[in-house]
Each structure stands twice: as structure tokens, then as C-alpha cells.
Design a protein around this motif. Structure first.
Motif, short mmCIF file in Angstrom:
data_model
loop_
_atom_site.label_atom_id
_atom_site.label_comp_id
_atom_site.label_asym_id
_atom_site.label_seq_id
_atom_site.Cartn_x
_atom_site.Cartn_y
_atom_site.Cartn_z
N CYS A 32 0.82 -1.22 0.00
CA CYS A 32 0.00 0.00 0.00
C CYS A 32 0.85 1.27 0.00
O CYS A 32 1.88 1.34 0.66
CB CYS A 32 -0.90 0.03 1.23
N THR A 33 0.34 2.26 -0.72
CA THR A 33 0.86 3.62 -0.67
C THR A 33 -0.35 4.53 -0.46
O THR A 33 -1.38 4.35 -1.10
CB THR A 33 1.59 4.01 -1.96
N ILE A 34 -0.19 5.48 0.46
CA ILE A 34 -1.26 6.44 0.69
C ILE A 34 -0.80 7.83 0.27
O ILE A 34 0.40 8.08 0.16
CB ILE A 34 -1.71 6.46 2.17
N THR A 35 -1.75 8.71 0.05
CA THR A 35 -1.44 10.11 -0.21
C THR A 35 -2.03 10.97 0.89
O THR A 35 -3.00 10.59 1.55
CB THR A 35 -1.99 10.61 -1.57
N GLY A 36 -1.42 12.14 1.06
CA GLY A 36 -1.92 13.11 2.02
C GLY A 36 -1.37 14.48 1.68
O GLY A 36 -0.37 14.59 0.95
N ARG A 37 -1.99 15.53 2.18
CA ARG A 37 -1.56 16.90 1.85
C ARG A 37 -0.25 17.30 2.49
O ARG A 37 0.46 18.16 1.98
CB ARG A 37 -2.64 17.90 2.26
N LEU A 54 0.54 14.68 -1.63
CA LEU A 54 -0.30 15.08 -2.76
C LEU A 54 -1.34 16.08 -2.30
O LEU A 54 -2.23 15.75 -1.52
CB LEU A 54 -0.99 13.86 -3.38
N ASP A 55 -1.22 17.31 -2.77
CA ASP A 55 -2.22 18.35 -2.52
C ASP A 55 -2.93 18.58 -3.85
O ASP A 55 -2.37 19.14 -4.78
CB ASP A 55 -1.55 19.63 -2.03
N PHE A 56 -4.17 18.11 -3.96
CA PHE A 56 -4.91 18.20 -5.22
C PHE A 56 -5.11 19.63 -5.70
O PHE A 56 -5.34 19.87 -6.88
CB PHE A 56 -6.27 17.49 -5.10
N SER A 61 2.12 19.74 -7.28
CA SER A 61 2.00 18.54 -6.46
C SER A 61 1.28 17.43 -7.24
O SER A 61 1.69 16.27 -7.20
CB SER A 61 1.22 18.86 -5.18
N ARG A 62 0.21 17.80 -7.95
CA ARG A 62 -0.51 16.82 -8.77
C ARG A 62 0.41 16.23 -9.83
O ARG A 62 0.43 15.01 -10.04
CB ARG A 62 -1.73 17.46 -9.45
N GLY A 67 3.31 11.66 -12.05
CA GLY A 67 4.56 11.11 -12.60
C GLY A 67 5.03 9.90 -11.82
O GLY A 67 5.45 8.89 -12.39
N HIS A 68 4.96 9.98 -10.48
CA HIS A 68 5.39 8.87 -9.63
C HIS A 68 4.49 7.65 -9.85
O HIS A 68 4.99 6.52 -9.96
CB HIS A 68 5.37 9.29 -8.16
N VAL A 69 3.20 7.88 -9.93
CA VAL A 69 2.25 6.77 -10.11
C VAL A 69 2.46 6.10 -11.46
O VAL A 69 2.47 4.88 -11.57
CB VAL A 69 0.79 7.25 -9.94
#
Length: 91
Positions: A32-37, A54-56, A61-62, A67-69
Motif C-alpha cells: 500500500c501507498t497512501i497520499t496526504g496533503r 499530494l495536494d490536489f 503537487s498533482r 509522474g510517480h504513479v
């Protein structure tokens, strides 16, 4: 065709429901990988769970997260848990 371990990406999972989903998927054997601000990894996050800032609302940041994903993460499972809280009258 048999595949190895499934990879999951859970957005907005620094705490609450998203964090609980990540913990359950991890317990089921997913990577698992999670995102957060926050630029910093959330305190208390299981060391086996990856973290991607990740700050939408921030275009840079997006772009970095996308790119990483696309090049590194390549998730099998995507859970879009991120949201925003808008305060005010709905018109």
C-alpha cells in the motif's frame, strides 16, 4: 496468469477512513501507498505503508504525484478517498 502481491494506492489516507482502509489492505497482503496533503509522513503510519505527498489543489503537487504513479507505483487498486470541505451556503 498468476500475479504477485497487489499494489494499492489510497488517496486522502493520512487519517480516518482512508488510513483504516490502508491498514486493512496491508493486513490482506497488499503493498500500500497512501497520499496526504502534508509533506511529512503521518505520525504512527505503519512503516510498511508508503507515503506520497499530494495536494490536489496544487498543480505542481498533482504533476509530481502523477509522474510517480505512472513510472514507479503502477497500482492494481485505486481508492479515491480524498475530499475537500467547503464551508458556506450551497446555492
Amino acid at each position: 496468469m498468476t500475479r504477485g502481491k497487489r499494489t494499492a494506492l489510497i488517496t486522502g489516507a493520512g487519517k480516518g477512513i482512508g488510513a483504516a482502509i490502508a491498514a486493512e489492505l496491508r493486513a490482506a497482503g497488499c503493498a500500500c501507498t497512501i497520499t496526504g496533503r502534508s509533506a511529512e509522513r503521518p505520525e504512527g503510519l505503519d512503516g510498511a505503508i508508503g507515503y506520497l505527498p499530494l495536494d490536489f489543489l496544487d498543480p505542481a503537487s498533482r504533476a509530481a504525484a502523477i509522474g510517480h504513479v505512472e513510472t514507479v507505483l503502477r497500482p492494481d487498486i485505486l481508492i479515491n478517498n480524498a475530499g475537500i470541505n467547503l464551508k458556506g451556503a450551497m446555492t
